[in-house]
Design a protein around this motif. Structure first.
Motif, PDB file in Angstrom:
ATOM      1  N   GLU A 196      -8.579 -67.752  82.097  1.00 33.23           N
ATOM      2  CA  GLU A 196      -7.764 -68.973  82.087  1.00 33.23           C
ATOM      3  C   GLU A 196      -6.345 -68.695  82.576  1.00 33.23           C
ATOM      4  OE1 GLU A 196      -9.022 -71.603  78.365  1.00 33.23           O
ATOM      5  OE2 GLU A 196      -8.910 -69.464  77.851  1.00 33.23           O
ATOM      6  N   ALA A 197      -5.972 -67.417  82.598  1.00 39.81           N
ATOM      7  CA  ALA A 197      -4.672 -66.931  83.079  1.00 39.81           C
ATOM      8  C   ALA A 197      -3.526 -67.188  82.105  1.00 39.81           C
ATOM      9  CB  ALA A 197      -4.324 -67.506  84.451  1.00 39.81           C
ATOM     10  N   THR A 198      -3.486 -68.335  81.466  1.00 39.92           N
ATOM     11  CA  THR A 198      -2.425 -68.650  80.508  1.00 39.92           C
ATOM     12  C   THR A 198      -3.043 -69.209  79.228  1.00 39.92           C
ATOM     13  OG1 THR A 198      -2.171 -70.896  81.380  1.00 39.92           O
ATOM     14  CG2 THR A 198      -0.752 -69.189  82.314  1.00 39.92           C
ATOM     15  N   ILE A 199      -2.237 -69.246  78.173  1.00 36.57           N
ATOM     16  CA  ILE A 199      -2.703 -69.810  76.905  1.00 36.57           C
ATOM     17  C   ILE A 199      -3.075 -71.273  77.088  1.00 36.57           C
ATOM     18  CG2 ILE A 199      -1.912 -70.550  74.611  1.00 36.57           C
ATOM     19  CD1 ILE A 199      -0.413 -67.927  74.385  1.00 36.57           C
ATOM     20  N   SER A 200      -4.206 -71.663  76.554  1.00 32.06           N
ATOM     21  CA  SER A 200      -4.644 -73.057  76.624  1.00 32.06           C
ATOM     22  C   SER A 200      -3.987 -73.847  75.501  1.00 32.06           C
ATOM     23  CB  SER A 200      -6.173 -73.144  76.498  1.00 32.06           C
ATOM     24  OG  SER A 200      -6.584 -74.493  76.408  1.00 32.06           O
ATOM     25  N   ARG A 201      -3.045 -74.714  75.841  1.00 38.58           N
ATOM     26  CA  ARG A 201      -2.351 -75.509  74.822  1.00 38.58           C
ATOM     27  C   ARG A 201      -3.284 -76.523  74.173  1.00 38.58           C
ATOM     28  NH1 ARG A 201       3.737 -76.016  76.592  1.00 38.58           N
ATOM     29  NH2 ARG A 201       3.746 -75.005  78.620  1.00 38.58           N
ATOM     30  N   SER A 202      -4.348 -76.901  74.881  1.00 41.58           N
ATOM     31  CA  SER A 202      -5.301 -77.868  74.340  1.00 41.58           C
ATOM     32  C   SER A 202      -6.313 -77.180  73.432  1.00 41.58           C
ATOM     33  CB  SER A 202      -6.044 -78.579  75.475  1.00 41.58           C
ATOM     34  OG  SER A 202      -6.890 -77.672  76.160  1.00 41.58           O
ATOM     35  N   THR A 209      -6.078 -68.526  73.455  1.00 43.04           N
ATOM     36  CA  THR A 209      -5.445 -69.579  72.661  1.00 43.04           C
ATOM     37  C   THR A 209      -4.173 -69.117  71.964  1.00 43.04           C
ATOM     38  OG1 THR A 209      -6.741 -69.056  70.678  1.00 43.04           O
ATOM     39  CG2 THR A 209      -7.660 -70.707  72.198  1.00 43.04           C
ATOM     40  N   GLY A 210      -3.921 -67.805  71.935  1.00 45.35           N
ATOM     41  CA  GLY A 210      -2.742 -67.331  71.230  1.00 45.35           C
ATOM     42  C   GLY A 210      -2.321 -65.946  71.668  1.00 45.35           C
ATOM     43  N   TYR A 211      -1.146 -65.526  71.191  1.00 44.59           N
ATOM     44  CA  TYR A 211      -0.580 -64.247  71.603  1.00 44.59           C
ATOM     45  C   TYR A 211      -1.276 -63.042  70.979  1.00 44.59           C
ATOM     46  CZ  TYR A 211       3.228 -67.109  73.418  1.00 44.59           C
ATOM     47  OH  TYR A 211       3.960 -68.037  74.126  1.00 44.59           O
ATOM     48  N   MET A 212      -2.063 -63.247  69.931  1.00 44.09           N
ATOM     49  CA  MET A 212      -2.715 -62.128  69.264  1.00 44.09           C
ATOM     50  C   MET A 212      -4.186 -61.979  69.644  1.00 44.09           C
ATOM     51  SD  MET A 212      -0.140 -60.993  67.697  1.00 44.09           S
ATOM     52  CE  MET A 212      -0.877 -59.702  66.705  1.00 44.09           C
TER      53      MET A 212
END
Length: 256
Positions: free
Chosen positions: A116-122, A44-47
């Motif tokens: 998920e491979a990428t951050i989930s914006r939802s 969900t985030g970069y950290m």
């Protein structure tokens, strides 16, 4: 003994203290004291990755994270990532990173993966890639699902970072090991269902702000729905592809 990793963890915990982050960790007993395992984490985030290592410290273990090759190429972060024995992922040559991860697992390491491979914006659990399941099957090690909630409030895609003293509560839940079985598609589906359940359980005990950007639409927040977020991701991926290969975009437009 891993002095570099221990030093980095010590520095990270100092930063967490200065930021006033309030961690609640449950299920850390599911991290095995020995042997390999795939640690599958929501994104969900970069950290996220800095928090995901906390449950592994209960059995005094370290996680080797799979991370973008760009991070390893950076002159500052690169030497640190290599010293911590993380695994570079080149998306144009993914077979090498996959092979390296399987070798780590067979050697008894914990390998951190973001299926998920990428951050989930939802901020919901996206459809998962099958890599985590395939690694577990090939190395014959369990998958340990891990869900982090609240990390998106610190720094997420499309919003300013909040790295000061925010006193943000962050909840982490570790699920029971899922032992590998085939086919990988079914194992991946079970992993996603487990991560969704863990996420919903964490959210039940978390105070959410109505209409906040970091709150899912399902809970009354202003984050996009999973479907809306997928559409945004698809549009962004198409724009990146067109930028890398403008001739292909012109050919496509001419054929329409």
């Amino acid at each position: 003994m891993e002095p570099v990793y221990r030093t980095i963890i010590g520095l990270a915990r100092t930063v967490f203290f200065l930021e006033g982050l309030k961690f609640t960790v449950t299920g850390d007993e599911h991290i095995p004291a020995a042997g390999g395992a795939v640690i599958a984490i929501n994104h969900t985030g970069y950290m996220d990755f800095t928090y995901a290592g906390l449950p592994a410290r209960t059995p005094k273990r370290y996680i080797r994270f799979m991370a973008k090759k760009d991070v390893f190429d950076n002159k500052i972060s690169g030497p640190i990532m290599r010293a911590l024995k993380h695994i570079p992922v080149d998306r144009t040559a993914g077979a090498e990173s996959y092979k390296a991860a399987v070798e780590y697992l067979r050697r008894g390491e914990l390998v951190g993966v973001y299926p998920e491979a990428t951050i989930s914006r939802s901020f919901e659990i996206k459809e998962l890639k099958s890599g985590a399941a395939r690694m577990a099957i090939e190395a014959q090690v369990p998958i340990i699902p891990m869900v982090i909630w609240g990390a998106q409030r610190v720094w997420t895609k499309g919003f300013p970072k909040r790295l000061g003293r925010t006193n943000t509560p962050i909840s982490i839940a570790v699920g029971e090991p899922i032992h590998p079985y085939e086919p990988a598609t079914e194992l991946t589906a079970e992993l996603r269902a487990t991560m969704q359940r863990l996420l919903h359980e964490l959210q039940q005990n978390y105070v959410h702000t109505p209409d906040a950007y970091w709150v899912p639409a399902r809970l009354g927040g202003s984050a996009p729905t999973l479907e809306e977020a997928d559409a945004l991701d698809a549009a962004e991926a198409a724009a990146r592809a067109a930028k890398k290969n403008p001739a292909a975009g012109k050919d496509t437009a001419a054929s329409e």
